[in-house]
Design a protein around this motif. Structure first.
Motif: not given
Length: 224
Positions: A121, A123-124, A127-128
């Motif tokens: 993940n 991309e996730h 984002i974090h």
């Protein structure tokens, strides 16, 4: 001061064999087999604790929960709790008071979570690094802050557990040494304080095992 810290010295040996680290497994050696084979009251209490912790971890893991995924955290909680409690008994080495022990628990889990998160993940994980609602001119600064906070997580987990275990044991050792140099009338008072401190250390042993495991669960839930 050198003698005071010898209670945390892992180099102590008997007949040239270092038996201190055996304290991590000593409870499993003295537990009778019937506890594991017959549903005794002690086993029922352990099952109740494990079921309560399982429900807590299941709630925290949310979307990443799968059948059996909480077992690793329940095992981690039990392992740390047993070692914390065993260190309260006389002449038993406290393994969790050493950074080599606590860091060997925190670092592999943190590395595993991050490797899995960045691989599955990506991309996730990016984002974090930028909290929601961050102004554009602060984004680069927040990425730096979030990266640093992520990198120090295993260190904070390990040092928190180690420091709490050392602090209580040192206070108990200091008070026990005072009994040799105080008037006789003061010995009951010091003994009462030591008993209260030992009760507090029992609570700290449970709390620190719970905090370590809960934070590990929260860190794992962030990678999904």
């Amino acid at each position: 001061m050198a003698n005071l810290f010898t209670i945390f010295d892992p180099s102590t040996n008997i007949l040239s064999f270092s038996f201190n680290w055996m304290s991590t497994m000593i409870l499993f050696l003295i537990i009778p087999m019937y506890i594991w084979m017959i549903p005794s009251r002690l086993m029922m209490m352990f099952n109740l604790i494990n079921y309560t912790i399982h429900k807590e971890f299941k709630t925290l893991m949310m979307s990443m929960y799968h059948n059996g995924s909480t077992f690793i955290f329940i095992s981690l909680f039990s392992f740390i709790l047993i070692n914390n409690f065993m260190g309260l008994f006389p002449y038993i080495f406290t393994a969790t008071s050493h950074l080599s022990m606590t860091l060997s628990l925190a670092l592999p889990m943190w590395l595993t979570f991050n490797f899995y998160g960045w691989y599955k993940n990506t991309e996730h994980m990016f984002i974090h690094l930028v909290p929601q609602g961050t102004p554009s001119f602060l984004m680069s600064f927040m990425v730096l802050i979030e990266s640093i906070s992520n990198f120090i997580r295993p260190g904070t987990l390990a040092v928190r557990l180690m420091a709490n275990m050392i602090a209580g044991h040192l206070l108990i050792t200091l008070l026990s040494n005072m009994n040799l140099n105080v008037p006789t009338l003061m010995i009951p008072l010091i003994s009462l304080v030591m008993f209260m401190l030992l009760t507090l250390e029992s609570a700290v042993s449970i709390i620190q095992a719970y905090v370590f495991t809960i934070l590990s669960t929260l860190y794992s839930s962030e990678v999904i």
